[in-house]
Design an enzyme around this catalytic site. Structure first.
Site, PDB file in Angstrom:
ATOM      1  CG  HIS A  94      -1.878   1.110   1.289  1.00  0.00           C
ATOM      2  ND1 HIS A  94      -2.281   1.705   2.458  1.00  0.00           N
ATOM      3  CD2 HIS A  94      -2.525   1.784   0.301  1.00  0.00           C
ATOM      4  CE1 HIS A  94      -3.121   2.673   2.192  1.00  0.00           C
ATOM      5  NE2 HIS A  94      -3.283   2.750   0.885  1.00  0.00           N
ATOM      6  CG  ASN A 132      -6.082   4.816   4.574  1.00  0.00           C
ATOM      7  OD1 ASN A 132      -5.494   5.896   4.581  1.00  0.00           O
ATOM      8  ND2 ASN A 132      -6.204   4.078   3.495  1.00  0.00           N
TER       9      ASN A 132
HETATM   10  N1  3HC Z   1       4.499  13.453  -8.150  1.00  0.00           N
HETATM   11  C1  3HC Z   1       5.849  13.594  -8.020  1.00  0.00           C
HETATM   12  N2  3HC Z   1       6.408  14.537  -7.214  1.00  0.00           N
HETATM   13  C2  3HC Z   1       5.570  15.366  -6.544  1.00  0.00           C
HETATM   14  C3  3HC Z   1       4.166  15.271  -6.634  1.00  0.00           C
HETATM   15  C4  3HC Z   1       3.639  14.260  -7.486  1.00  0.00           C
HETATM   16  N3  3HC Z   1       2.323  14.081  -7.620  1.00  0.00           N
HETATM   17  N4  3HC Z   1       3.606  16.230  -5.854  1.00  0.00           N
HETATM   18  C5  3HC Z   1       4.623  16.892  -5.280  1.00  0.00           C
HETATM   19  N5  3HC Z   1       5.807  16.372  -5.685  1.00  0.00           N
HETATM   20  C6  3HC Z   1       7.152  16.770  -5.256  1.00  0.00           C
HETATM   21  C7  3HC Z   1       7.524  18.123  -5.781  1.00  0.00           C
HETATM   22  O1  3HC Z   1       8.124  18.019  -7.054  1.00  0.00           O
HETATM   23  C8  3HC Z   1       8.502  18.593  -4.726  1.00  0.00           C
HETATM   24  O2  3HC Z   1       9.754  17.977  -4.936  1.00  0.00           O
HETATM   25  P1  3HC Z   1      11.118  18.676  -4.429  1.00  0.00           P
HETATM   26  O3  3HC Z   1      10.970  18.959  -2.971  1.00  0.00           O
HETATM   27  O4  3HC Z   1      12.137  17.621  -4.728  1.00  0.00           O
HETATM   28  O5  3HC Z   1      11.260  19.899  -5.243  1.00  0.00           O
HETATM   29  C9  3HC Z   1       7.930  18.016  -3.437  1.00  0.00           C
HETATM   30  O6  3HC Z   1       7.114  16.914  -3.834  1.00  0.00           O
HETATM   31  C10 3HC Z   1       7.115  19.019  -2.678  1.00  0.00           C
HETATM   32  O7  3HC Z   1       6.093  19.491  -3.550  1.00  0.00           O
HETATM   33  P2  3HC Z   1       5.627  21.004  -3.665  1.00  0.00           P
HETATM   34  O8  3HC Z   1       6.764  21.923  -3.284  1.00  0.00           O
HETATM   35  O9  3HC Z   1       4.974  21.221  -4.976  1.00  0.00           O
HETATM   36  O10 3HC Z   1       4.440  21.142  -2.631  1.00  0.00           O
HETATM   37  P3  3HC Z   1       4.394  20.827  -1.104  1.00  0.00           P
HETATM   38  O11 3HC Z   1       5.685  21.144  -0.421  1.00  0.00           O
HETATM   39  O12 3HC Z   1       3.136  21.495  -0.665  1.00  0.00           O
HETATM   40  O13 3HC Z   1       4.202  19.249  -1.031  1.00  0.00           O
HETATM   41  C11 3HC Z   1       2.838  17.325  -0.888  1.00  0.00           C
HETATM   42  C12 3HC Z   1       3.139  18.591  -1.666  1.00  0.00           C
HETATM   43  C13 3HC Z   1       4.042  16.383  -0.990  1.00  0.00           C
HETATM   44  C14 3HC Z   1       1.626  16.675  -1.549  1.00  0.00           C
HETATM   45  C15 3HC Z   1       2.597  17.700   0.621  1.00  0.00           C
HETATM   46  O14 3HC Z   1       1.630  18.706   0.701  1.00  0.00           O
HETATM   47  C16 3HC Z   1       2.170  16.520   1.460  1.00  0.00           C
HETATM   48  O15 3HC Z   1       2.995  15.743   1.923  1.00  0.00           O
HETATM   49  N6  3HC Z   1       0.838  16.420   1.698  1.00  0.00           N
HETATM   50  C17 3HC Z   1       0.268  15.325   2.489  1.00  0.00           C
HETATM   51  C18 3HC Z   1       0.002  14.157   1.573  1.00  0.00           C
HETATM   52  C19 3HC Z   1      -0.576  13.008   2.335  1.00  0.00           C
HETATM   53  O16 3HC Z   1      -0.902  13.067   3.518  1.00  0.00           O
HETATM   54  N7  3HC Z   1      -0.729  11.873   1.599  1.00  0.00           N
HETATM   55  C20 3HC Z   1      -1.356  10.690   2.177  1.00  0.00           C
HETATM   56  C21 3HC Z   1      -2.751  10.602   1.656  1.00  0.00           C
HETATM   57  S1  3HC Z   1      -3.567   9.197   2.271  1.00  0.00           S
HETATM   58  C22 3HC Z   1      -3.209   7.993   1.200  1.00  0.00           C
HETATM   59  O17 3HC Z   1      -2.545   8.151   0.209  1.00  0.00           O
HETATM   60  C23 3HC Z   1      -3.760   6.640   1.532  1.00  0.00           C
HETATM   61  C24 3HC Z   1      -4.735   6.184   0.472  1.00  0.00           C
HETATM   62  O18 3HC Z   1      -5.075   4.827   0.778  1.00  0.00           O
HETATM   63  C25 3HC Z   1      -5.934   7.014   0.329  1.00  0.00           C
END
Ligand code: 3HC
Length: 277
Positions: A135, A185
């Site tokens: 996962h 989750n």
């Molecule tokens: N693909 C690849 N790289 C990505 C990306 C993507 N979709 N989104 C962001 N990145 C990278 C960026 O390129 C950047 O890389 P760098 O630091 O090397 O330059 C880095 O991640 C940080 O991105 P940003 O600067 O654009 O933006 P943020 O600092 O706001 O980070 C985020 C974005 C990583 C999404 C951050 O907001 C985060 O960690 N959010 C929480 C996400 C979370 O909790 N996920 C779990 C969800 S639950 C789940 O998945 C379970 C499922 O079963 C539902």
């Protein structure tokens, strides 16, 4: 390895795996969705090249390891296949049966399900000892965690292979019992659901709730931004599975969440959810 499904998770895991040196065959339902995945990985690589995180030669090499197909028989030689199809039990069961029929007997078939009992998916195959949960979290290329889900009948070799796979993708795996919601989750979704209930009660605006959880708890995103990232349809499906398993009212989806899914306000994937994209 093989990947099945061309949603956010299929695309993110494919990106991670080709960057980690794996040769990936990605099965998607239509040539159009396969091309969208390739385009989104190319976009992501372009951004990484722009930030000097990789060279264009590296990006070309990595993309050269990705092939897309609409024929399930192209997964026959894979050592590991991960399914990331829609969070719908019938669809996943059908996919597990089809993969079992096609994949070589030694192949591990893993599921990226968020909440369904992995044992149900394993039992649909002739090789339940070679089926486990792997996962990943969204966005898969960024999030370090991978939950390796251990059913009652999976072999230790399968769990060790899944763990090694996650480590080789530069992830931090944890091993968890086959129970709805696993670790993350089970803790995350009551929180997200209760945020929607606070909004329904008019306690604060969604922007202020997001600001509060970022500023007060150090979370990178507030609950509404995160729900939009995960997808509200996925969130409702996860909450329903948790509720089915535990019958805890905290897991019963907030009415607003269900109404928004009916209205197709599912978050980033539909360009509108709690926020507009
Ligand atoms: N693909 C690849 N790289 C990505 C990306 C993507 N979709 N989104 C962001 N990145 C990278 C960026 O390129 C950047 O890389 P760098 O630091 O090397 O330059 C880095 O991640 C940080 O991105 P940003 O600067 O654009 O933006 P943020 O600092 O706001 O980070 C985020 C974005 C990583 C999404 C951050 O907001 C985060 O960690 N959010 C929480 C996400 C979370 O909790 N996920 C779990 C969800 S639950 C789940 O998945 C379970 C499922 O079963 C539902």
């Amino acid at each position: 390895m093989g990947l099945v499904g061309s949603g956010i998770m299929g695309s993110g895991i494919a990106e991670t795996a080709i960057e980690s040196g794996y040769k990936v065959t990605l099965l998607s339902r239509t040539p159009e969705s396969a091309q969208l995945i390739v385009a989104s990985i190319k976009d992501s690589f372009e951004r990484k090249i722009g930030k000097h995180k990789k060279t264009s030669t590296q990006a070309d090499e990595e993309l050269g390891r990705l092939s897309v197909t609409n024929e399930i028989s192209d997964l026959a030689d894979c050592d590991l296949v991960i399914e990331t199809v829609v969070e719908d039990l019938d669809v996943k069961l059908r996919m597990m049966r089809s993969l079992d029929a096609v994949c070589k007997p030694s192949a591990i078939i893993a599921t990226n399900t968020s909440t369904f009992p992995v044992i149900e998916l394993a039992a649909a195959t002739s090789r339940p000892d070679k089926v486990c949960g792997i996962h990943f979290f969204n966005p898969a290329p960024v999030m370090k965690l991978v939950e390796i889900v251990k059913t009652l009948v999976v072999s230790e070799d399968t769990i060790q292979a899944a763990n090694s796979f996650a480590l080789s993708c530069n992830k931090e795996p944890v091993i968890v019992k086959d129970q709805a919601g696993f670790i993350v989750n089970c803790l995350l979704f009551p929180y997200l659901n209760n945020a929607v209930k606070l909004l329904e009660q008019g306690v604060a605006s969604m922007e202020d709730i997001d600001t509060a959880m970022k500023g007060g708890c150090g979370f990178p995103m507030g609950p509404f931004a995160l729900l939009d990232l995960v997808g509200l349809d996925t969130a409702v499906s996860i909450l329903n599975s948790l509720y089915d398993e535990f019958k805890d009212p905290n897991f019963s989806p907030a009415p607003l969440l269900k109404r928004m899914v009916t209205a197709k306000l599912c978050g980033r994937k539909t360009r509108a959810g709690f926020y507009k994209y």
